[in-house]
Design an enzyme around this catalytic site. Structure first.
Site, mmCIF file in Angstrom:
data_model
loop_
_atom_site.group_PDB
_atom_site.id
_atom_site.type_symbol
_atom_site.label_atom_id
_atom_site.label_comp_id
_atom_site.label_asym_id
_atom_site.label_seq_id
_atom_site.Cartn_x
_atom_site.Cartn_y
_atom_site.Cartn_z
ATOM 1 N N CYS A 78 0.841 -1.205 0.000
ATOM 2 C CA CYS A 78 0.000 0.000 0.000
ATOM 3 C C CYS A 78 0.880 1.260 0.000
ATOM 4 O O CYS A 78 1.526 1.541 -0.995
ATOM 5 C CB CYS A 78 -0.984 -0.046 1.171
ATOM 6 S SG CYS A 78 -2.323 1.134 0.948
ATOM 7 N N SER A 90 1.363 -15.561 38.214
ATOM 8 C CA SER A 90 -0.050 -15.254 38.450
ATOM 9 C C SER A 90 -0.972 -16.418 38.116
ATOM 10 O O SER A 90 -2.174 -16.336 38.339
ATOM 11 C CB SER A 90 -0.450 -14.070 37.575
ATOM 12 O OG SER A 90 -0.430 -14.461 36.205
ATOM 13 N N GLY A 91 -0.405 -17.484 37.549
ATOM 14 C CA GLY A 91 -1.274 -18.566 37.074
ATOM 15 C C GLY A 91 -1.739 -18.321 35.654
ATOM 16 O O GLY A 91 -2.373 -19.174 35.048
ATOM 17 N N GLY A 92 -1.429 -17.132 35.100
ATOM 18 C CA GLY A 92 -1.817 -16.812 33.724
ATOM 19 C C GLY A 92 -0.850 -17.433 32.720
ATOM 20 O O GLY A 92 0.209 -17.944 33.093
ATOM 21 N N VAL A 93 -1.231 -17.374 31.458
ATOM 22 C CA VAL A 93 -0.442 -18.017 30.408
ATOM 23 C C VAL A 93 0.963 -17.413 30.299
ATOM 24 O O VAL A 93 1.966 -18.133 30.272
ATOM 25 C CB VAL A 93 -1.123 -17.826 29.021
ATOM 26 C CG1 VAL A 93 -0.377 -18.586 27.947
ATOM 27 C CG2 VAL A 93 -2.558 -18.231 29.072
ATOM 28 N N ASP A 94 1.018 -16.068 30.223
ATOM 29 C CA ASP A 94 2.304 -15.436 29.927
ATOM 30 C C ASP A 94 3.345 -15.724 31.013
ATOM 31 O O ASP A 94 4.473 -16.136 30.709
ATOM 32 C CB ASP A 94 2.134 -13.919 29.761
ATOM 33 C CG ASP A 94 1.153 -13.579 28.649
ATOM 34 O OD1 ASP A 94 0.864 -14.464 27.832
ATOM 35 O OD2 ASP A 94 0.670 -12.439 28.610
ATOM 36 N N SER A 95 2.970 -15.514 32.275
ATOM 37 C CA SER A 95 3.980 -15.709 33.319
ATOM 38 C C SER A 95 4.356 -17.187 33.439
ATOM 39 O O SER A 95 5.520 -17.515 33.709
ATOM 40 C CB SER A 95 3.521 -15.131 34.665
ATOM 41 O OG SER A 95 2.397 -15.803 35.174
ATOM 42 N N GLU A 113 -2.074 -8.835 3.901
ATOM 43 C CA GLU A 113 -2.029 -9.330 5.280
ATOM 44 C C GLU A 113 -3.396 -9.449 5.934
ATOM 45 O O GLU A 113 -3.524 -10.061 6.981
ATOM 46 C CB GLU A 113 -1.130 -8.420 6.135
ATOM 47 C CG GLU A 113 -1.664 -7.013 6.410
ATOM 48 C CD GLU A 113 -1.386 -6.002 5.294
ATOM 49 O OE1 GLU A 113 -1.122 -6.435 4.154
ATOM 50 O OE2 GLU A 113 -1.462 -4.794 5.565
ATOM 51 N N HIS A 149 -3.839 -4.929 0.454
ATOM 52 C CA HIS A 149 -3.279 -5.430 1.726
ATOM 53 C C HIS A 149 -3.314 -6.956 1.767
ATOM 54 O O HIS A 149 -4.356 -7.530 2.122
ATOM 55 C CB HIS A 149 -4.072 -4.861 2.913
ATOM 56 C CG HIS A 149 -3.783 -3.430 3.172
ATOM 57 N ND1 HIS A 149 -2.728 -3.005 3.939
ATOM 58 C CD2 HIS A 149 -4.390 -2.315 2.714
ATOM 59 C CE1 HIS A 149 -2.694 -1.690 3.971
ATOM 60 N NE2 HIS A 149 -3.697 -1.239 3.231
#
Ligand code: XMP
Length: 511
Positions: A79, A223-228, A171, A169
């Site tokens: 573009c 934290s029990g979350g995915v990332d950590s 993408e 585009h």
């Protein structure tokens, strides 16, 4: 060495989608603002120039020296990137008679490796108000669309690397064969070997972490979350027990969450200490009703508890964090070529205070890539596909004052809700769900008895990123059942309502 593509960002809303598409093809890439220097080492295989809200004909329109890039690297302009290419090499870009938005049909004019296996008449997505009207000398037209004369082109000549431009585009989702075009650029033109996979990421990252950390110790809040969890598992693979994870029970977690998350960490072989600080949190929160005050109290007390625990560990030099790519991408401001950097998800300014260096193994991954790496590491699916859960937990789902008794009530209702969503195979179909305890009592009747108890509101939303959300259209049969389950099993709740507000104008959380 990992092969790399650089995406020069001119401020388009779609730049991150280009990066996602490149990575989906198992090629690593990074986004940098267009004005940052391009460091061309052996790993760099090509450059993609993004779209932009600017017009190339504006004074001070952002520009780069494309001629110098193609001395050593193939380039694809998308573009605005294509318009800039045309303009820089002596072509013409004019304001379109009408703005070109939405679907168009790609009409191939010539066979070329960029459009290999792309079907003639396939749908492409347009979003521009300028058009390329004249191609530079020595350039070749590859495709038009039903509405514009120049939709894809290349520069001819053997003296430099390949240079391509696409007015549409590739993408975005609505360019039905766009991924194929990006794949062709990466493989046929840049010669990428597509070997960037979750497994290769794990191997390389663990090696890098070993180098970075040496024989020092790392502390990290989990934290029990995915990332950590994924970040900690990678660090642990590199340094084992020298990673000291700290998981705090702040009293406003979900039912059994503290125990079950600790058990999972244990299974994963992570060195994590669980700290039961429930009573400290309840004491500090007592009598507080303002949502922001609750958030501040929980944030501050969390830092205090974390620091106390961290002080017990010797030889700590690093702080581990689960920062991911969308948190750190430097974005180009559309109001001018200035650069803004989003703030990190770091734990309340801990590193500055504690004089620790950061270890952020997920810094270059998108969320879906973090999940793939997590699965590769053997983290249970239940943890990988958990709904997002706010840091202040149930504290912002108990409207008004928080008491231990109210937490217990809400934990029960929330637990039943989550279990039922899973049973009905709805859990993974909604983006986030939770129960909210309202600070009002109403009259009900159970058997021969009149009740006067609390109301619980159920929230479930569909969303992509939490920025906007629609209420999930859960089946009536499910709602009827969940209402019975909660009222029959949680003493203290006699009414269940379902939240049918979208964001905006409502928010996902009630506080
Ligand atoms: P809202 O309520 O703003 O929520 O529509 C959007 C997303 O952010 C989460 N959220 C928080 N997460 N600390 C967090 O870590 C907070 O104070 C907080 N407030 C909202 C919310 O759960 C949703 O996913």
């Amino acid at each position: 060495m990992t092969e790399k593509i650089l995406i020069l960002d001119f401020g388009s809303q779609y730049t991150q989608l280009i990066a996602r598409a490149v990575r989906e093809a198992n090629v690593y890439c990074e986004i940098i603002p267009y004005h940052k220097p391009v460091v061309a080492d052996n790993s760099l295989k090509g450059i993609i120039l993004s779209g932009s809200p600017f017009s190339v004909n504006e004074e001070n329109a952002p520009a780069v020296n494309i001629a110098s890039f193609i001395e050593t690297l193939p380039v694809l302009g998308v573009c605005y990137g294509a318009q800039l290419t045309a303009k820089e090499f002596g072509g013409r870009v004019d304001k379109s008679n009408k703005r070109e938005y939405g679907r168009a049909k790609l009409l191939k004019q010539k066979d070329d490796v960029l459009l290999e296996n792309v079907t003639d008449h396939s749908q492409v997505w347009m979003s521009h108000s300028d058009s390329i009207t004249v191609l530079p000398e020595g350039f070749e037209l590859l495709a038009t669309t039903d509405s514009i004369p120049i939709a894809a082109f290349k520069k001819n000549g053997n003296s430099s690397k390949a240079l391509y431009g696409l007015q549409f585009h590739p993408e975005v989702y609505h360019s039905t064969e766009g991924k194929k075009i990006i794949h062709n650029f990466l493989v046929n033109i840049c010669g990428c070997s597509q070997n960037w996979t979750p497994a290769s990421f794990v191997n390389e990252t663990v090696e890098q972490l070993k180098q970075q950390i040496g024989d020092a110790h790392v502390i990290m809040a989990l934290s029990g979350g995915v990332d950590s969890t994924v970040a900690a598992t990678l660090i642990s693979k590199a340094i084992g027990g020298r990673l000291h994870g700290i998981f705090v029970d702040n009293g406003v977690l979900r039912k059994n969450e503290f125990e079950s998350v600790l058990a999972t960490y244990n299974k994963l072989g992570l060195n994590v200490t669980g700290i039961d600080a429930k009573q400290r949190f309840y004491t500090e929160l007592s009598g507080k009703t303002d949502p922001e005050a609750k958030r501040k109290i929980i944030g501050k007390l969390f830092i205090d508890v974390f620091q106390e625990e961290a002080a017990k560990v010797e030889g700590v030099k690093f702080l581990g964090q689960g920062t991911i790519y969308p948190d750190v991408i430097e974005s180009v401001s559309v109001h001018g070529p200035s650069v803004t950097i989003k703030s990190h998800h770091n734990v309340g300014g801990l590193p500055e205070k504690m004089h620790l260096q950061l270890v952020e193994p997920l810094r270059y991954l998108f969320k879906d890539e973090v999940r793939k790496v997590g699965l590769e590491l053997g983290i249970p699916e239940e943890m990988i596909f958990r709904h997002p859960f706010p840091g202040p937990g149930l504290a912002i789902r108990i409207l008004g004052e928080i008491t231990e008794e109210k937490v217990k009530l809400l934990q029960e209702a929330d637990h039943i809700y989550t279990q039922q969503l899973k049973q009905y195979d709805l859990y993974t179909k909604v983006w986030q769900a939770g129960a909210i305890l309202l600070p009002v009592k109403s009259v009900g009747v159970m058997g021969d008895e009149r009740t006067y108890e609390y109301t619980v509101a159920l929230r479930a939303v569909t969303s992509v990123d939490g920025m906007t959300a629609d209420w999930a259209h859960l089946p009536y049969e499910f709602l009827a059942n969940i209402s019975n389950e909660i009222i029959n099993n949680v003493r203290g709740i006699n009414r269940v309502v379902y939240d049918i507000s979208s964001k905006p104008p409502a928010t996902i959380e009630w506080e």
